[in-house]
Design an enzyme around this catalytic site. Structure first.
Site, PDB file in Angstrom:
ATOM      1  N   ASP A 100       0.832  -1.207   0.000  1.00  0.00           N
ATOM      2  CA  ASP A 100       0.000   0.000   0.000  1.00  0.00           C
ATOM      3  C   ASP A 100       0.869   1.260   0.000  1.00  0.00           C
ATOM      4  O   ASP A 100       1.977   1.258   0.527  1.00  0.00           O
ATOM      5  CB  ASP A 100      -0.896  -0.041   1.252  1.00  0.00           C
ATOM      6  CG  ASP A 100      -2.055   0.924   1.140  1.00  0.00           C
ATOM      7  OD1 ASP A 100      -2.329   1.422   0.032  1.00  0.00           O
ATOM      8  OD2 ASP A 100      -2.697   1.185   2.175  1.00  0.00           O
ATOM      9  N   HIS A 151       3.058   3.503  -8.778  1.00  0.00           N
ATOM     10  CA  HIS A 151       2.884   2.083  -9.095  1.00  0.00           C
ATOM     11  C   HIS A 151       4.138   1.537  -9.799  1.00  0.00           C
ATOM     12  O   HIS A 151       4.559   0.410  -9.549  1.00  0.00           O
ATOM     13  CB  HIS A 151       1.641   1.872  -9.960  1.00  0.00           C
ATOM     14  CG  HIS A 151       0.366   2.243  -9.253  1.00  0.00           C
ATOM     15  ND1 HIS A 151       0.088   1.833  -7.969  1.00  0.00           N
ATOM     16  CD2 HIS A 151      -0.701   3.001  -9.629  1.00  0.00           C
ATOM     17  CE1 HIS A 151      -1.096   2.316  -7.593  1.00  0.00           C
ATOM     18  NE2 HIS A 151      -1.585   3.037  -8.584  1.00  0.00           N
ATOM     19  N   LEU A 205      10.497 -20.705  -4.871  1.00  0.00           N
ATOM     20  CA  LEU A 205       9.503 -19.838  -4.227  1.00  0.00           C
ATOM     21  C   LEU A 205       8.134 -19.938  -4.902  1.00  0.00           C
ATOM     22  O   LEU A 205       8.025 -19.798  -6.123  1.00  0.00           O
ATOM     23  CB  LEU A 205       9.994 -18.375  -4.308  1.00  0.00           C
ATOM     24  CG  LEU A 205       9.023 -17.315  -3.785  1.00  0.00           C
ATOM     25  CD1 LEU A 205       8.911 -17.379  -2.270  1.00  0.00           C
ATOM     26  CD2 LEU A 205       9.465 -15.921  -4.217  1.00  0.00           C
TER      27      LEU A 205
HETATM   28  C1  FPP Z   1      -1.675   0.270  -3.447  1.00  0.00           C
HETATM   29  O1  FPP Z   1      -1.239   1.593  -3.449  1.00  0.00           O
HETATM   30  C2  FPP Z   1      -1.179  -0.445  -4.574  1.00  0.00           C
HETATM   31  C3  FPP Z   1      -1.918  -0.987  -5.592  1.00  0.00           C
HETATM   32  C4  FPP Z   1      -3.374  -0.905  -5.703  1.00  0.00           C
HETATM   33  C5  FPP Z   1      -1.277  -1.674  -6.693  1.00  0.00           C
HETATM   34  C6  FPP Z   1      -0.164  -2.590  -6.290  1.00  0.00           C
HETATM   35  C7  FPP Z   1       0.675  -2.799  -7.442  1.00  0.00           C
HETATM   36  C8  FPP Z   1       2.014  -2.731  -7.453  1.00  0.00           C
HETATM   37  C9  FPP Z   1       2.863  -2.497  -6.294  1.00  0.00           C
HETATM   38  C10 FPP Z   1       2.666  -2.948  -8.695  1.00  0.00           C
HETATM   39  C11 FPP Z   1       3.482  -4.195  -8.684  1.00  0.00           C
HETATM   40  C12 FPP Z   1       2.727  -5.434  -8.719  1.00  0.00           C
HETATM   41  C13 FPP Z   1       2.918  -6.402  -9.615  1.00  0.00           C
HETATM   42  C14 FPP Z   1       2.324  -7.723  -9.390  1.00  0.00           C
HETATM   43  C15 FPP Z   1       3.695  -6.210 -10.832  1.00  0.00           C
HETATM   44  P1  FPP Z   1      -2.332   2.743  -3.523  1.00  0.00           P
HETATM   45  O2  FPP Z   1      -2.518   3.122  -4.940  1.00  0.00           O
HETATM   46  O3  FPP Z   1      -3.579   2.276  -2.857  1.00  0.00           O
HETATM   47  O4  FPP Z   1      -1.660   3.871  -2.736  1.00  0.00           O
HETATM   48  P2  FPP Z   1      -2.405   4.966  -1.848  1.00  0.00           P
HETATM   49  O5  FPP Z   1      -3.031   4.224  -0.702  1.00  0.00           O
HETATM   50  O6  FPP Z   1      -1.299   5.855  -1.420  1.00  0.00           O
HETATM   51  O7  FPP Z   1      -3.415   5.641  -2.715  1.00  0.00           O
END
Ligand code: FPP
Length: 263
Positions: free
Chosen positions: A40, A57, A151
């Site tokens: 997150d 991201h 893994l």
């Molecule tokens: C949460 O941050 C993150 C996500 C919804 C996407 C997670 C994806 C990645 C870390 C990319 C890598 C993953 C793979 C499998 C390639 P948020 O957008 O909710 O952040 P915020 O809470 O600050 O808004």
């Protein structure tokens, strides 16, 4: 002390990579068998730098690659990451589209290295609702790594814990109704075999970044006895050193699983 109970786990190797000072002081017998990551804070990381949320991201992918490397070095048996939830469709379509492209890009670029690293990939979630291109790539990657023994890397994509439980419940109800399964045979093992995580061990450790302390519909059944570890750092700032701190903390926890003695 709990044991490495994952049935396909090979014996621990004395790997050269473990000479890295980063890994000093880790008791490899007290590492989690199954670790789950709620990655997150990508958006906040980017906004704090005056960047578009999507840049967060992209930075999140780099952080994930580093964490995967640690998991491989330490021979963690299973790692599950929350990449996209069934609720994430509520985000602006530009962000959803970006994330979907990011997943395609990630799979395209990383498949060779993951395979070389002996990773066994799996996806958890409603894959049939994703784009045909992403579904194809995911299938190809999973098939290619099907015989790998390292893994277990599980990517929760279009995943919701309640949705998963309902899906399993419907499947069991169908079997009972069809006379395939007697009602008395419905137990934890049967239920687990109907979850996306069929064959994987329960979650031992859930790590969540960016300060929020909740499960957000992630692995609700599987995390029943999990330990939790939180950090205020946003996911792109989640370094190998922090991951190791979480793993070491986990090693100090007493786990009683509802009983009286520590395991
Ligand atoms: C949460 O941050 C993150 C996500 C919804 C996407 C997670 C994806 C990645 C870390 C990319 C890598 C993953 C793979 C499998 C390639 P948020 O957008 O909710 O952040 P915020 O809470 O600050 O808004």
């Amino acid at each position: 002390m709990w044991k490495r109970i994952f049935k396909d786990s090979p014996p621990l190797e004395a790997k050269e990579a473990l000479g890295n000072p980063l890994y000093q002081g880790i008791d490899r017998e007290r590492l989690p068998v199954h670790t789950a990551l709620i990655m997150d804070g990508n958006g906040r990381w980017a906004e704090g730098r005056g960047l578009l949320r999507t840049a967060g991201h992209s930075a999140g992918v780099d952080a994930l690659k580093q964490i995967l490397k640690v998991a491989i070095d330490l021979e963690l048996p299973a790692l599950t990451v929350y990449a996209f939830s069934t609720e994430n469709w509520k985000r602006p379509s530009a962000e959803v589209d970006f994330l979907m492209r990011l997943f395609v890009d990630y799979l395209t670029k990383e498949i060779d290295e993951m395979d070389e690293d002996n990773i066994k990939l799996r996806f958890l979630g409603r894959m049939d609702e994703l784009s045909p291109a992403l579904q194809d790539l995911a299938r190809t990657a999973v098939n290619r790594m099907a015989d790998n023994t390292g893994l277990r890397f599980n990517v929760a994509m279009n995943y919701g814990g309640q949705d998963e439980i309902l899906r399993a419940t419907r499947e069991i109800a169908r079997r009972v109704q069809a006379g395939e399964t007697p009602l008395d045979a419905v137990d934890e093992n049967l239920f687990e075999s109907c979850l996306y995580t069929d064959g994987l061990p329960p979650v031992d450790l859930v790590i969540r970044t960016s300060g929020d302390m909740r499960l957000s519909n992630f692995l609700l059944w599987q995390a029943a006895y999990a330990e939790f570890w939180f950090t205020d750092k946003n996911w792109p700032d989640f370094t190998p050193a922090l991951f190791i701190e979480a793993l070491k903390d986990f090693g100090k926890r007493g786990r009683r699983f509802g009983g009286l003695t520590n395991k």
